[in-house]
Design an enzyme around this catalytic site. Structure first.
Site, short mmCIF file in Angstrom:
data_model
loop_
_atom_site.label_atom_id
_atom_site.label_comp_id
_atom_site.label_asym_id
_atom_site.label_seq_id
_atom_site.Cartn_x
_atom_site.Cartn_y
_atom_site.Cartn_z
N ASN A 11 -15.56 0.36 2.37
CA ASN A 11 -15.38 1.45 1.41
C ASN A 11 -15.44 0.88 0.00
O ASN A 11 -14.49 0.26 -0.48
CB ASN A 11 -14.03 2.14 1.65
CG ASN A 11 -13.77 3.27 0.67
OD1 ASN A 11 -14.67 3.72 -0.03
ND2 ASN A 11 -12.53 3.72 0.61
N LYS A 13 -15.62 2.49 -2.78
CA LYS A 13 -14.98 3.36 -3.78
C LYS A 13 -15.94 3.56 -4.98
O LYS A 13 -17.13 3.74 -4.76
CB LYS A 13 -13.63 2.80 -4.18
CG LYS A 13 -12.74 2.56 -2.94
CD LYS A 13 -11.32 2.25 -3.24
CE LYS A 13 -10.56 2.07 -1.93
NZ LYS A 13 -9.11 1.88 -2.15
N HIS A 102 -9.17 10.37 3.04
CA HIS A 102 -8.61 9.14 2.47
C HIS A 102 -7.45 9.51 1.55
O HIS A 102 -7.45 10.56 0.90
CB HIS A 102 -9.69 8.38 1.70
CG HIS A 102 -9.31 6.99 1.31
ND1 HIS A 102 -8.51 6.72 0.22
CD2 HIS A 102 -9.61 5.79 1.87
CE1 HIS A 102 -8.33 5.42 0.13
NE2 HIS A 102 -8.98 4.82 1.12
N GLU A 104 -6.63 8.55 -1.28
CA GLU A 104 -7.01 8.78 -2.68
C GLU A 104 -7.62 10.17 -2.87
O GLU A 104 -7.52 10.74 -3.96
CB GLU A 104 -7.97 7.68 -3.14
CG GLU A 104 -7.27 6.33 -3.24
CD GLU A 104 -8.22 5.15 -3.30
OE1 GLU A 104 -7.73 4.02 -3.42
OE2 GLU A 104 -9.45 5.35 -3.22
N GLU A 172 -4.06 4.26 7.78
CA GLU A 172 -3.93 3.56 6.50
C GLU A 172 -2.55 3.86 5.92
O GLU A 172 -2.34 4.92 5.31
CB GLU A 172 -5.04 3.95 5.52
CG GLU A 172 -5.25 5.44 5.31
CD GLU A 172 -5.95 5.75 3.99
OE1 GLU A 172 -6.46 4.83 3.34
OE2 GLU A 172 -5.95 6.93 3.61
N GLY A 178 -4.09 -1.15 -1.79
CA GLY A 178 -4.16 -1.70 -3.13
C GLY A 178 -3.33 -2.95 -3.34
O GLY A 178 -3.31 -3.51 -4.43
N SER A 220 -5.15 -2.90 2.82
CA SER A 220 -5.07 -4.32 2.44
C SER A 220 -5.55 -5.23 3.56
O SER A 220 -4.85 -6.15 3.99
CB SER A 220 -3.64 -4.69 2.03
OG SER A 220 -3.22 -3.91 0.93
#
Length: 266
Positions: A11, A13, A102, A104, A172, A178, A220
């Site tokens: 991914n 992003k 996701h 985000e 996740e 992050g 991560s």
């Protein structure tokens, strides 16, 4: 009994900043993917880079293990939805997967109900949904497990059983995204979560469906923790974020799948 193929999803992003950078990273991932015998690799770039990267996909009628994915799709196939992209439009560029739900995206307001519609839209167009679930924080009473179960029930509500084999689940833990591998889930803890996810899916769809579904870990993922997660986590692969932009680091993660101790896991 046929071995299950592993799956690693990159991914990217909102990276890199230009097409040349995207082509460079993709080319190196393509070379690394060629060495993998039982592992499929998905690169999920920004929408703007998909057309140029689709031209770099392996050609020919032989066995392919490198695919393109999208980081999102709209729930409708076409229409007056300014700024949106549908799975129907992406088929032209050989997009085989779509990351949906996701964390985000959820922060921007996506609900389980919207993700449910996106899953069904992807499946209508022959695009495999990579569905993300996960809690923001853990509590000692285990209430986060009820939250995970509710996500699964809502996202897959009304989905015909025949489509389940085309879906992929990514666990996740939002609290790990992050950060470094030191803040991620251990392989043993992921094993517990993987069993819970499969049990919940079996309750929804039946044993033959839930226990055969691909479950990935995202949060991560780095070279340092990849082997522990694969050996102990009862997973089929990874959703890799920032490490997927570093071809050397990503190649090291892929090499984990060649380890004789774990090639039959997941």
């Amino acid at each position: 009994m046929m071995k299950k193929r592993k799956l690693v999803v990159a991914n990217w992003k909102m990276n890199p900043t230009n097409a040349e950078g995207a082509k460079s990273i993709f080319g190196k991932i393509r070379r690394a993917a060629k060495k993998m015998k039982q592992t499929d690799v998905v690169a999920a770039p920004s929408f703007v880079h998909i057309p140029v990267l689709s031209k770099l996909l392996p050609k020919g009628n032989g066995k392919k293990n490198l695919f393109l994915g999208a980081q999102n799709i709209h729930q409708k196939d076409f229409g007056a939805y300014t700024g949106e992209v549908s799975a129907n439009q992406l088929k032209e560029f050989k997009v085989r997967y779509a990351i949906l739900g996701h964390s985000e995206r959820r922060e921007l307001g996506e609900s389980d109900e919207i993700i449910n519609e996106k899953v069904q839209s992807a499946l209508r167009q022959g695009v495999a949904p990579i569905v993300c679930i996960g809690e923001k924080e853990r509590d000692s009473e285990g209430e986060y497990l009820n939250f995970i179960k509710e996500q699964l029930v809502n996202i897959f509500r009304g989905l015909p059983k025949k489509y389940l084999a085309d879906c992929v689940i990514v666990y996740e833990p939002v609290w790990a995204i992050g950060h470094t591998f030191k803040d991620s889930l251990s392989g043993t803890d992921m094993h517990v979560m993987s069993l819970f996810i499969r049990k919940t899916l079996s309750e929804i769809f039946g044993k033959d469906y839930g226990w055969n579904m691909k479950v990935l870990y995202g949060g991560s993922v780095e070279n340092e923790n990849a082997e522990d997660l694969m050996k102990k986590g009862d997973i089929s692969g990874f959703l890799v974020g920032h490490a997927s932009l570093d071809p050397l680091e990503f190649s090291k993660i892929l090499k984990v799948f060649g380890s004789p101790q774990i090639k039959n896991a997941g």
